[in-house]
Design a protein around this motif. Structure first.
Motif, PDB file in Angstrom:
ATOM      1  N   TYR A  35       0.835  -1.214   0.000  1.00 39.48           N
ATOM      2  CA  TYR A  35       0.000   0.000   0.000  1.00 39.48           C
ATOM      3  C   TYR A  35       0.863   1.256   0.000  1.00 39.48           C
ATOM      4  CZ  TYR A  35      -4.082   2.896   1.223  1.00 39.48           C
ATOM      5  OH  TYR A  35      -5.090   3.821   1.210  1.00 39.48           O
ATOM      6  N   HIS A  36       0.357   2.335  -0.587  1.00 37.34           N
ATOM      7  CA  HIS A  36       1.193   3.527  -0.769  1.00 37.34           C
ATOM      8  C   HIS A  36       1.484   4.256   0.542  1.00 37.34           C
ATOM      9  CE1 HIS A  36      -2.467   6.440  -1.621  1.00 37.34           C
ATOM     10  NE2 HIS A  36      -2.647   5.715  -0.544  1.00 37.34           N
ATOM     11  N   ARG A  62      -3.385  14.579  -6.538  1.00 36.89           N
ATOM     12  CA  ARG A  62      -4.376  13.669  -5.996  1.00 36.89           C
ATOM     13  C   ARG A  62      -5.786  14.160  -6.322  1.00 36.89           C
ATOM     14  NH1 ARG A  62      -4.542  10.442  -1.707  1.00 36.89           N
ATOM     15  NH2 ARG A  62      -6.792  10.680  -2.130  1.00 36.89           N
ATOM     16  N   TYR A  65      -7.166  12.304  -9.128  1.00 35.49           N
ATOM     17  CA  TYR A  65      -7.704  10.993  -8.697  1.00 35.49           C
ATOM     18  C   TYR A  65      -9.097  11.173  -8.099  1.00 35.49           C
ATOM     19  CZ  TYR A  65      -7.892   6.650  -5.875  1.00 35.49           C
ATOM     20  OH  TYR A  65      -8.261   5.442  -5.292  1.00 35.49           O
ATOM     21  N   GLN A  66      -9.238  12.160  -7.214  1.00 32.11           N
ATOM     22  CA  GLN A  66     -10.520  12.337  -6.519  1.00 32.11           C
ATOM     23  C   GLN A  66     -11.663  12.636  -7.488  1.00 32.11           C
ATOM     24  OE1 GLN A  66      -8.748  11.197  -3.234  1.00 32.11           O
ATOM     25  NE2 GLN A  66     -10.919  11.642  -3.344  1.00 32.11           N
ATOM     26  N   LYS A  72     -15.415   6.654 -12.157  1.00 33.94           N
ATOM     27  CA  LYS A  72     -15.089   5.229 -11.990  1.00 33.94           C
ATOM     28  C   LYS A  72     -16.279   4.500 -11.394  1.00 33.94           C
ATOM     29  CE  LYS A  72     -13.669   3.709  -8.352  1.00 33.94           C
ATOM     30  NZ  LYS A  72     -14.272   2.967  -7.183  1.00 33.94           N
ATOM     31  N   ASP A  73     -16.869   5.100 -10.369  1.00 33.67           N
ATOM     32  CA  ASP A  73     -18.009   4.452  -9.716  1.00 33.67           C
ATOM     33  C   ASP A  73     -19.240   4.415 -10.624  1.00 33.67           C
ATOM     34  OD1 ASP A  73     -16.989   5.726  -6.484  1.00 33.67           O
ATOM     35  OD2 ASP A  73     -16.682   3.744  -7.378  1.00 33.67           O
ATOM     36  N   ARG A  92     -21.521   6.105  -3.149  1.00 37.05           N
ATOM     37  CA  ARG A  92     -20.127   6.535  -3.314  1.00 37.05           C
ATOM     38  C   ARG A  92     -20.030   7.776  -4.208  1.00 37.05           C
ATOM     39  NH1 ARG A  92     -16.221   1.584  -3.195  1.00 37.05           N
ATOM     40  NH2 ARG A  92     -17.404   0.025  -2.030  1.00 37.05           N
ATOM     41  N   HIS A  96     -18.840  11.829  -3.020  1.00 36.79           N
ATOM     42  CA  HIS A  96     -17.799  12.659  -3.650  1.00 36.79           C
ATOM     43  C   HIS A  96     -18.379  13.891  -4.325  1.00 36.79           C
ATOM     44  CE1 HIS A  96     -15.405   8.973  -3.131  1.00 36.79           C
ATOM     45  NE2 HIS A  96     -14.409   9.820  -3.035  1.00 36.79           N
ATOM     46  N   SER A 160     -11.532  -1.534  -5.584  1.00 34.97           N
ATOM     47  CA  SER A 160     -11.651  -0.428  -4.608  1.00 34.97           C
ATOM     48  C   SER A 160     -11.214  -0.856  -3.208  1.00 34.97           C
ATOM     49  CB  SER A 160     -13.101   0.080  -4.547  1.00 34.97           C
ATOM     50  OG  SER A 160     -13.934  -0.857  -3.872  1.00 34.97           O
ATOM     51  N   GLU A 163      -9.010   0.485  -0.140  1.00 32.05           N
ATOM     52  CA  GLU A 163      -9.497   1.279   0.990  1.00 32.05           C
ATOM     53  C   GLU A 163      -9.583   0.492   2.282  1.00 32.05           C
ATOM     54  OE1 GLU A 163     -13.005   3.781  -0.168  1.00 32.05           O
ATOM     55  OE2 GLU A 163     -11.719   5.286   0.771  1.00 32.05           O
ATOM     56  N   ALA A 166      -7.035   2.357   3.995  1.00 33.73           N
ATOM     57  CA  ALA A 166      -7.096   3.820   3.963  1.00 33.73           C
ATOM     58  C   ALA A 166      -7.330   4.481   5.324  1.00 33.73           C
ATOM     59  CB  ALA A 166      -8.173   4.275   2.972  1.00 33.73           C
ATOM     60  N   ILE A 169      -4.093   5.625   6.848  1.00 38.51           N
ATOM     61  CA  ILE A 169      -3.353   6.719   6.194  1.00 38.51           C
ATOM     62  C   ILE A 169      -4.039   8.059   6.452  1.00 38.51           C
ATOM     63  CG2 ILE A 169      -4.435   6.758   3.872  1.00 38.51           C
ATOM     64  CD1 ILE A 169      -1.558   6.750   2.714  1.00 38.51           C
ATOM     65  N   HIS A 170      -5.372   8.037   6.527  1.00 37.73           N
ATOM     66  CA  HIS A 170      -6.080   9.270   6.871  1.00 37.73           C
ATOM     67  C   HIS A 170      -5.803   9.657   8.331  1.00 37.73           C
ATOM     68  CE1 HIS A 170      -8.087   9.325   3.052  1.00 37.73           C
ATOM     69  NE2 HIS A 170      -8.858   8.285   3.299  1.00 37.73           N
ATOM     70  N   ARG A 195     -13.540  10.884   5.494  1.00 32.39           N
ATOM     71  CA  ARG A 195     -13.370   9.686   4.660  1.00 32.39           C
ATOM     72  C   ARG A 195     -13.308   8.398   5.488  1.00 32.39           C
ATOM     73  NH1 ARG A 195     -15.424   8.490   0.253  1.00 32.39           N
ATOM     74  NH2 ARG A 195     -14.823   6.306  -0.108  1.00 32.39           N
ATOM     75  N   LYS A 230      -4.444  -2.316  -8.568  1.00 32.27           N
ATOM     76  CA  LYS A 230      -4.849  -1.040  -7.976  1.00 32.27           C
ATOM     77  C   LYS A 230      -3.781  -0.502  -7.045  1.00 32.27           C
ATOM     78  CE  LYS A 230      -7.350   2.337  -6.344  1.00 32.27           C
ATOM     79  NZ  LYS A 230      -8.415   2.012  -5.384  1.00 32.27           N
TER      80      LYS A 230
HETATM   81  O1  AHQ Z   1     -10.053   9.575  -0.830  1.00 30.80           O
HETATM   82  C1  AHQ Z   1     -10.063   8.319  -1.334  1.00 30.80           C
HETATM   83  C2  AHQ Z   1     -11.178   7.799  -1.953  1.00 30.80           C
HETATM   84  O2  AHQ Z   1     -12.293   8.554  -2.046  1.00 30.80           O
HETATM   85  C3  AHQ Z   1     -11.127   6.518  -2.488  1.00 30.80           C
HETATM   86  C4  AHQ Z   1     -12.177   5.761  -3.204  1.00 30.80           C
HETATM   87  C5  AHQ Z   1     -11.578   4.366  -3.266  1.00 30.80           C
HETATM   88  C6  AHQ Z   1     -11.785   3.692  -4.599  1.00 30.80           C
HETATM   89  O3  AHQ Z   1     -12.955   3.630  -5.054  1.00 30.80           O
HETATM   90  O4  AHQ Z   1     -10.784   3.174  -5.163  1.00 30.80           O
HETATM   91  N1  AHQ Z   1     -10.176   4.524  -2.956  1.00 30.80           N
HETATM   92  C7  AHQ Z   1      -9.974   5.740  -2.389  1.00 30.80           C
HETATM   93  C8  AHQ Z   1      -8.834   6.241  -1.775  1.00 30.80           C
HETATM   94  C9  AHQ Z   1      -8.891   7.555  -1.235  1.00 30.80           C
HETATM   95  N2  AHQ Z   1      -7.822   8.129  -0.597  1.00 30.80           N
HETATM   96  C10 AHQ Z   1      -6.516   7.534  -0.751  1.00 30.80           C
HETATM   97  C11 AHQ Z   1      -5.530   8.247   0.172  1.00 30.80           C
HETATM   98  O5  AHQ Z   1      -4.417   7.756   0.361  1.00 30.80           O
HETATM   99  O6  AHQ Z   1      -5.913   9.332   0.638  1.00 30.80           O
HETATM  100  C12 AHQ Z   1      -6.628   6.049  -0.582  1.00 30.80           C
HETATM  101  C13 AHQ Z   1      -7.503   5.513  -1.723  1.00 30.80           C
HETATM  102  C14 AHQ Z   1      -7.534   4.022  -1.668  1.00 30.80           C
HETATM  103  O7  AHQ Z   1      -7.025   3.432  -0.690  1.00 30.80           O
HETATM  104  O8  AHQ Z   1      -7.953   3.381  -2.662  1.00 30.80           O
END
Ligand code: AHQ
Length: 255
Positions: A35-36, A62, A65-66, A72-73, A92, A96, A160, A163, A166, A169-170, A195, A230
């Motif tokens: 994991y990152h 990031r 990504y958000q 994606k969903d 979901r 967002h 997904s 998470e 996650a 990390i938060h 989150r 992922k």
């Molecule tokens: O803020 C994050 C988030 O809304 C999501 C949705 C989810 C997905 O559908 O893949 N994954 C995810 C993640 C969020 N934040 C990342 C972070 O490090 O702040 C972690 C990330 C995840 O773990 O996939």
């Protein structure tokens, strides 16, 4: 390239017994080591070793990504024929994109991330223009969205499950950043706080889908490959950000 993910073995009876539900979940959770949270850039970020421009670069990248998570969903929904599953998954998107008047707690995660960016010294235009988004980040995020568009919804749901890891990390950010980065206005951290319960709820659904979908050993192993794919997406985003924003980046190139 994780060839396991795209290896399409011919359909055949799998002689191997599936893992037990507990063993399967444990193997999914064992992927935490990739994991990152363990990425060198994230370690520096959460130790307070990054300069303001590097934190701003991380927030701006990031953000790409958000803002892509709802699409994606929506791809997951588009591939899902089951109304009950769609009723759970659609939450979901609203988490967002926001609800109602977008005010206060209805603002949604994307708006909360904008608030994080502004609290860190970026403008809304810096974020929405995506001007700071690096090629490797864009490539990784687009790969995630395209995977969801082109895969069975159950496999996209499984992707997904990063998470699962996650909340930690938060929590690290909430615990450390007020002291490590006191120049970031405190309300900017609201996204991380919001989150944690949502990730926990979403992981329950994702694991429920994985347990039902992965009825064979082959599907269980595919689920591990999907999760690793992922995890690579998240890891490679930080690779691209770390490479693009070194400590000695010329001043004129700093966000
Ligand atoms: O803020 C994050 C988030 O809304 C999501 C949705 C989810 C997905 O559908 O893949 N994954 C995810 C993640 C969020 N934040 C990342 C972070 O490090 O702040 C972690 C990330 C995840 O773990 O996939």
């Amino acid at each position: 390239m994780n060839t396991e993910l795209f290896h399409c073995s011919p359909p055949q009876a799998d002689p191997r017994e599936p893992w037990s539900a507990a063993d399967f979940e444990a193997r999914l959770r064992d992927c935490e080591s990739q994991y990152h949270i363990h990425h060198p850039f994230n370690l520096r970020l959460n130790r307070g070793e990054l300069q303001p421009f590097q934190v701003r670069a991380w927030v701006a990248n990031r953000f790409y990504y958000q803002v892509n998570i709802p699409q994606k969903d929506a791809a997951v929904l588009a591939n899902c024929a089951d109304r009950a599953e769609r009723r759970r998954w659609i939450e979901r998107i609203l988490d967002h994109d926001g609800r109602g008047d977008f005010g206060g707690c209805n603002a949604g995660g994307i708006e909360a991330w904008v608030r994080l960016g502004v609290a860190a010294g970026l403008t809304r235009e810096d974020l929405w223009s995506h001007r700071h988004v690096r090629a490797g980040v864009r490539f990784a995020v687009d790969a995630y969205v395209n995977f969801a568009r082109s895969s069975p919804w159950e496999e996209a749901a499984i992707s997904s499950l990063t998470e699962m890891f996650a909340p930690k990390i938060h929590a690290d950010r909430l615990a450390g950043w007020p002291t490590l980065y006191p120049w970031i206005e405190a309300d900017g951290l609201a996204y991380f706080r919001s989150r944690i319960p949502l990730a926990t709820r979403d992981v329950e659904h994702g694991l429920d889908v994985a347990r039902r979908w992965c009825s064979t050993r082959a599907r269980q192993e595919r689920a591990i490959a999907i999760l690793r794919f992922k995890l690579d997406i998240l890891w490679s985003m930080l690779d691209a950000i770390a490479h693009a924003y070194p400590d000695d980046l010329p001043m004129e190139s700093r966000p």
